[in-house]
Write a protein that holds these residues in place. Structure first.
Motif, short mmCIF file in Angstrom:
data_model
loop_
_atom_site.label_atom_id
_atom_site.label_comp_id
_atom_site.label_asym_id
_atom_site.label_seq_id
_atom_site.Cartn_x
_atom_site.Cartn_y
_atom_site.Cartn_z
N ARG A 187 50.07 3.74 21.64
CA ARG A 187 50.05 2.66 20.57
C ARG A 187 49.03 2.19 19.44
O ARG A 187 47.80 2.04 20.78
N PRO A 188 49.38 2.00 18.69
CA PRO A 188 47.84 1.46 18.03
C PRO A 188 47.53 0.65 17.67
O PRO A 188 48.56 -0.26 18.56
N GLY A 189 46.76 -0.12 17.87
CA GLY A 189 45.62 -1.63 17.97
C GLY A 189 45.63 -2.16 19.09
O GLY A 189 45.19 -0.97 20.09
N ASP A 190 45.72 -3.23 19.66
CA ASP A 190 45.31 -4.08 21.37
C ASP A 190 46.06 -3.70 22.27
O ASP A 190 46.09 -3.62 23.27
N ARG A 191 47.60 -3.15 21.71
CA ARG A 191 49.26 -2.27 21.76
C ARG A 191 48.73 -1.46 23.83
O ARG A 191 48.09 -1.03 23.29
N PRO A 192 48.96 -1.79 24.64
CA PRO A 192 48.58 -1.00 26.06
C PRO A 192 49.21 0.16 25.01
O PRO A 192 49.78 0.40 25.15
N ASP A 193 48.88 1.95 25.74
CA ASP A 193 48.98 2.67 25.88
C ASP A 193 50.22 2.61 26.58
O ASP A 193 50.06 2.43 28.11
N ALA A 194 51.63 3.72 26.93
CA ALA A 194 52.78 3.55 27.59
C ALA A 194 51.65 4.52 28.41
O ALA A 194 50.17 5.86 28.44
N HIS A 195 51.97 4.62 30.42
CA HIS A 195 51.27 5.05 30.94
C HIS A 195 52.27 6.72 31.28
O HIS A 195 53.28 6.26 31.27
N LEU A 196 51.47 7.24 31.25
CA LEU A 196 52.39 8.99 31.35
C LEU A 196 52.65 9.37 32.88
O LEU A 196 51.74 9.66 33.78
N LYS A 197 53.66 9.42 33.29
CA LYS A 197 53.50 10.17 34.82
C LYS A 197 54.31 10.94 34.10
O LYS A 197 55.54 11.04 34.11
N VAL A 198 53.44 11.96 35.19
CA VAL A 198 53.90 13.68 35.17
C VAL A 198 55.21 14.08 36.28
O VAL A 198 54.53 14.30 37.07
N ILE A 199 56.10 14.28 36.24
CA ILE A 199 57.25 14.81 36.81
C ILE A 199 57.20 16.26 37.28
O ILE A 199 57.51 16.84 36.44
N LEU A 200 56.84 17.03 38.69
CA LEU A 200 56.44 19.01 38.43
C LEU A 200 57.70 19.01 39.10
O LEU A 200 58.02 20.50 38.96
N GLU A 201 58.86 18.05 39.47
CA GLU A 201 60.13 18.67 40.17
C GLU A 201 59.38 20.31 40.98
O GLU A 201 59.99 21.29 41.17
N THR A 202 59.37 19.50 42.14
CA THR A 202 58.37 20.51 43.30
C THR A 202 59.48 21.23 44.00
O THR A 202 59.26 22.12 44.29
N GLY A 203 61.07 20.79 43.63
CA GLY A 203 61.95 20.79 44.73
C GLY A 203 62.50 23.20 43.59
O GLY A 203 63.12 23.48 44.05
N GLU A 204 61.94 23.01 42.60
CA GLU A 204 62.10 24.19 41.76
C GLU A 204 60.86 24.87 42.05
O GLU A 204 61.11 26.44 41.03
N LEU A 205 59.95 24.50 41.49
CA LEU A 205 58.23 24.58 42.11
C LEU A 205 58.77 25.66 43.42
O LEU A 205 57.71 26.68 43.79
N VAL A 206 58.94 25.16 44.56
CA VAL A 206 58.94 25.52 45.97
C VAL A 206 58.11 25.91 47.17
O VAL A 206 58.18 25.35 47.46
N THR A 207 57.41 26.68 46.32
CA THR A 207 55.71 27.15 46.91
C THR A 207 54.98 25.97 47.79
O THR A 207 54.59 24.82 45.63
#
Lengths: 327, 498
Positions: A187-207
């Motif tokens: 986000r521009p200026g002093d407003r904090p950036d959104a935190h990025l949570k990355v979903i791996l969907e491990t049920g589809e990655l399997v191993t």
């Protein structure tokens, strides 16, 4: 860490001027493998820890404060979301000492409703984005989806990786998508950036090897959090999968000095389960992660059981489902 | 101070009744010893006395052997395998039903963590009885005799001497196959850990096992000697130190007695650079700190490929900081007490030798209780093959870390010991596992795991780790008469006494 800082760090770690598919591949495939039997045995062993009395009370409160209270239904309405926000802010009306949850997690068209309802509570609004849950859309659509959430004021963005690209071995594509999403979270200026949570969907990655590689790939691309699942695919979060992700953030900190959060989501329903996860956080990643800033539970029904157990600790007797609000 | 303090979670002692004193279990009942001596058994975690236990003399051993001979001739020998199996199944079921009692008692008397006695010792002990109960009526199909012929015959009266590190489990390893094959037993538990064997005697009563089929005589080395030297014993089965094992072998040389020995070890746990590191570290921890390292097959020598040695040691040290050492009855304890003052002295002495030899000693920070016998988990790095701590069995929570460069060197170093009980291999490469397993002179080779026991799998050693196998089909052989002679061999002495 901004998107561009993440990219330059990635170049440094990979020792290349620009990450290529083959440089990412050789790095990810150079990680030690995971022995399935041994990993599952370790998770089972940790689940036998016996958490009693004062440590149980402490753990229950901590677990409540780590919840991303979630509703991700086609039938979500402003009324439903407002109700969930009220519950998140004061989970147990009979006991004001109950801590609030960490965040309310909604689809991005509900972000404004949630923000208004949570105003002044300090509770974050998390929005799922990037064509959640499948992630099957063009990059333009995914980034627009993310921008919407960021513009609406989401404090956190839960994105999904392109599992198809990952399984096809196109690690560069997954890396680029995470990095691009990360940039949109700024986000521009002093407003904090959104935190990025990355979903791996491990049920589809399997191993488990895939889970480890996807975890490192997401951290390399700038993830603030790595998250197991969307909750839409079975199996969702499991103890062994979360264990591998906790090992990944632990080892990542040793490599880079920076911390990344972990969020198991889906399938964690009881206080006993939640305490087992906290034991695992403590014994695998370390106590630094025992904080809502670094560990979250993506859950909806878990809160009810934690409240029941909390009442039991306070009153000495079990009440019943009717003594905990449904939302 | 960690953020997440686990409140004490002690298992209740109330589930088990410990008598103030115990007699000897002979002929189906508890009897006083002829000469009336007794000794105390301690809780090694607190040094409190748990009970007075009878000291069996030569006369008591003789009485027990006579009871066993009588039971063999009159009841157990003639009984059909099907009927024997029923008794053994019944014992197994009662052990499961009373598992908590056994677990608490084992932890009190031995000092091992309750999570191990509860999750490993007692369940596997019961599993041994279940497994062997199934063999009792199928011995003619075990492959030892030609198809269509009668079942192979038992040996007769078996004298069994077991150690203190897995008291009930070693009892099960000994008694279950002996009974399934039709033998009767005189068993001597170790003098520091007799209580679960005496509880097992009560289980035999509860199961209505015919009197004399199992006899339990308590005492120290002299009692064991009387059993070994008794002329009417057909076989001796011993688990314990190599020194004592050699003495037994000398003592019965030239007699008709058979012998199986399960002795010491100095196992190599071999970690290659391509191993699944987090799991390998767990395997190293399990290999040497399981049961405080008081395990004959413990992975006491870590052989790690030099290219990853620093990383493995760093990960290992980090892992050891999460080990919880203390009250064995607490369900969250990972490492309990050393079994006796004598064993603690031996471990302490060898650890000091390691320092004197120039190896680097390291232990995680941990507060040891004031009373009782305790030794912090210890890792020696910079150990050479020529150091005593790389050669001698320490039988405690002490790991010696050595390095190697190639698979050939790993094999050479692993085999460079008088022992040959077990070994571990950690690699993601299947072909290397098979090659290594073929080269290693060890009775058990674990791949990507360690200290895994199963009644269906034979266990035993090469070289000075002993001979004979326990468990599986192979283990039956140690209790069967497979020569062509008819199974009427009885000593003249008892033959005439009835």
């Amino acid at each position: 860490m901004s998107g561009s800082v993440a990219k330059s760090q990635a170049r440094e770690i990979l020792e290349v001027t620009s990450p290529t598919n083959s440089s990412i591949r050789s790095w990810l495939h150079g990680l030690p493998g995971v022995d399935q039997v041994g990993c599952e045995a370790r998770a089972t062993g940790l689940a036998t820890r016996s958490i009693k009395t004062s440590s149980k009370a402490w753990g229950i409160d901590l677990a409540i404060s780590m919840i991303d209270l979630t509703t991700l239904e086609g039938a979500d309405t402003p009324g439903k979301v407002r109700g969930l926000c009220a519950k998140g802010a004061a989970p147990d009306p009979s006991d004001p000492s109950t801590p609030p949850v960490a965040a309310i997690c909604v689809y991005n068209d509900m972000v404004e409703v949630a923000r208004a309802a949570l105003h002044g509570t300090g509770i974050h609004v998390a929005a799922v984005a990037t064509a959640f849950p499948s992630g099957r859309a063009s990059m333009t659509v995914k980034l627009a989806d993310t921008s919407d959430a960021v513009a609406a004021g989401a404090d956190e963005v839960d994105m999904v990786i392109d599992r198809g690209a990952f399984l096809a071995g196109d690690y560069r594509k997954v890396f680029d998508q995470i990095a691009a999403t990360k940039e949109v979270c700024a986000r521009p200026g002093d407003r904090p950036d959104a935190h990025l949570k990355v979903i791996l969907e491990t049920g589809e990655l399997v191993t488990y090897d895939n889970v480890r590689r996807a975890s490192w790939l997401a951290m390399l691309a700038g993830a603030d959090f790595i998250k197991t699942s969307t909750g839409k695919i079975a199996p969702a979060a499991t103890m062994p999968v979360t264990l591998i992700m906790l090992q990944a953030v632990r080892d990542w900190r040793e490599l880079t000095g920076s911390m990344v959060g972990v969020k198991p989501a889906g399938g964690i329903r009881t206080s006993k389960d939640a305490l087992r996860y906290l034991v695992m956080v403590s014994e695998i990643a370390g106590d630094d992660w025992l904080d809502p800033q670094w560990f979250r539970f993506g859950a909806s029904s878990l809160l009810g059981d934690l409240l029941l157990q909390r009442q039991k600790q306070r009153l000495g007797v079990y009440s019943g489902a009717d003594y905990v609000t449904i939302d | 101070m960690s953020k997440f303090e686990y409140a004490p979670a002690p298992e209740s002692r109330a589930v088990v009744d410990i008598a103030s004193s115990y007699g000897l279990f002979i002929g189906g009942e508890f009897v006083e010893p002829a000469e009336g001596g007794s000794f105390k058994t301690l809780n090694p975690a607190t040094e409190e006395s748990l009970a007075d236990v009878s000291q069996a003399g030569a006369a008591d051993v003789d009485r027990a052997v006579r009871a066993a001979r009588r039971a063999y001739q009159r009841v157990w020998g003639p009984m059909s395998g099907t009927e024997r199996g029923k008794y053994i199944f019944r014992i197994a079921r009662i052990m499961q039903e009373r598992a908590r009692e056994f677990a608490v008692l084992e932890t009190l008397d031995n000092g091992k963590p309750i999570k191990e006695s509860r999750d490993v010792d007692i369940p596997i002990a019961a599993a041994h009885f279940f497994y062997h109960a199934g063999w009792a009526d199928k011995l003619e199909y075990a492959g030892f005799t030609p198809a269509g012929s009668a079942a192979p015959k038992p040996l007769g009266v078996v004298g069994q001497i077991i150690p203190w590190n897995f008291p009930l489990l070693m009892l099960a390893w000994k008694i279950a196959p002996a009974l399934a094959t039709g033998n009767t037993v005189v068993l001597k538990p170790a003098e520091t850990t007799p209580l679960t064997a005496l509880l097992f005697a009560q289980v035999c009563q509860q199961a209505d096992l015919p009197p004399g089929v199992v006899n339990i005589v308590t005492g120290a080395g002299e009692t064991g000697r009387a059993l070994v030297e008794h002329p009417d014993v057909d076989k001796i089965a011993f688990t314990g130190s190599t020194g004592v094992g050699k003495g037994i072998a000398r003592s019965i040389a030239g007699t008709r007695k058979r012998l199986s020995l399960e002795l010491g070890g100095k196992a190599a746990n071999i970690v290659f650079d391509d191993a699944a590191m987090d799991q390998a570290v767990e395997g190293i921890v399990n290999g040497i700190f399981f049961n405080q390292g008081q395990v004959c097959c413990a992975g006491s020598r870590l052989l790690v490929q030099e290219s990853v040695a620093d990383d493995v040691v760093r990960r290992l040290k980090r892992r050891l900081q999460a080990l919880r050492v203390g009250d064995p009855l607490d369900k969250n304890t990972d490492v309990g007490a050393i079994n006796s003052a004598a064993q603690l002295a031996r471990i302490t002495e060898l650890a000091e030798v390691g320092v004197a030899e120039g190896a680097t000693r390291w232990s995680p920070e941990c507060t040891l209780p004031k009373n009782g016998f305790w030794f912090a988990p210890t890792v020696f790095t910079g150990v050479s093959q020529s150091h005593r701590i790389a050669q001698e069995e320490i039988f405690g929570p002490v790991l010696s870390v050595l390095t190697f460069r190639t698979p050939q060197e790993a094999v050479a170093k692993a085999n460079n010991t008088p022992y040959g009980l077990s070994a571990g291999i950690w690699t993601e490469k299947g072909s290397r596992i098979l090659w290594m397993a073929d080269q290693l002179r060890a009775g058990v080779v674990w791949a990507n795991t360690f200290n895994r026991f199963d009644p269906t799998s034979p266990f035993g050693g090469y070289k000075e780790s002993g001979y004979g196998r326990e468990g599986g089909r192979h283990g039956l052989e140690a209790y069967l008469r497979l020569d062509s002679a008819p199974s009427t061999a009885r000593s003249t002495r008892t033959g005439g006494s009835h």
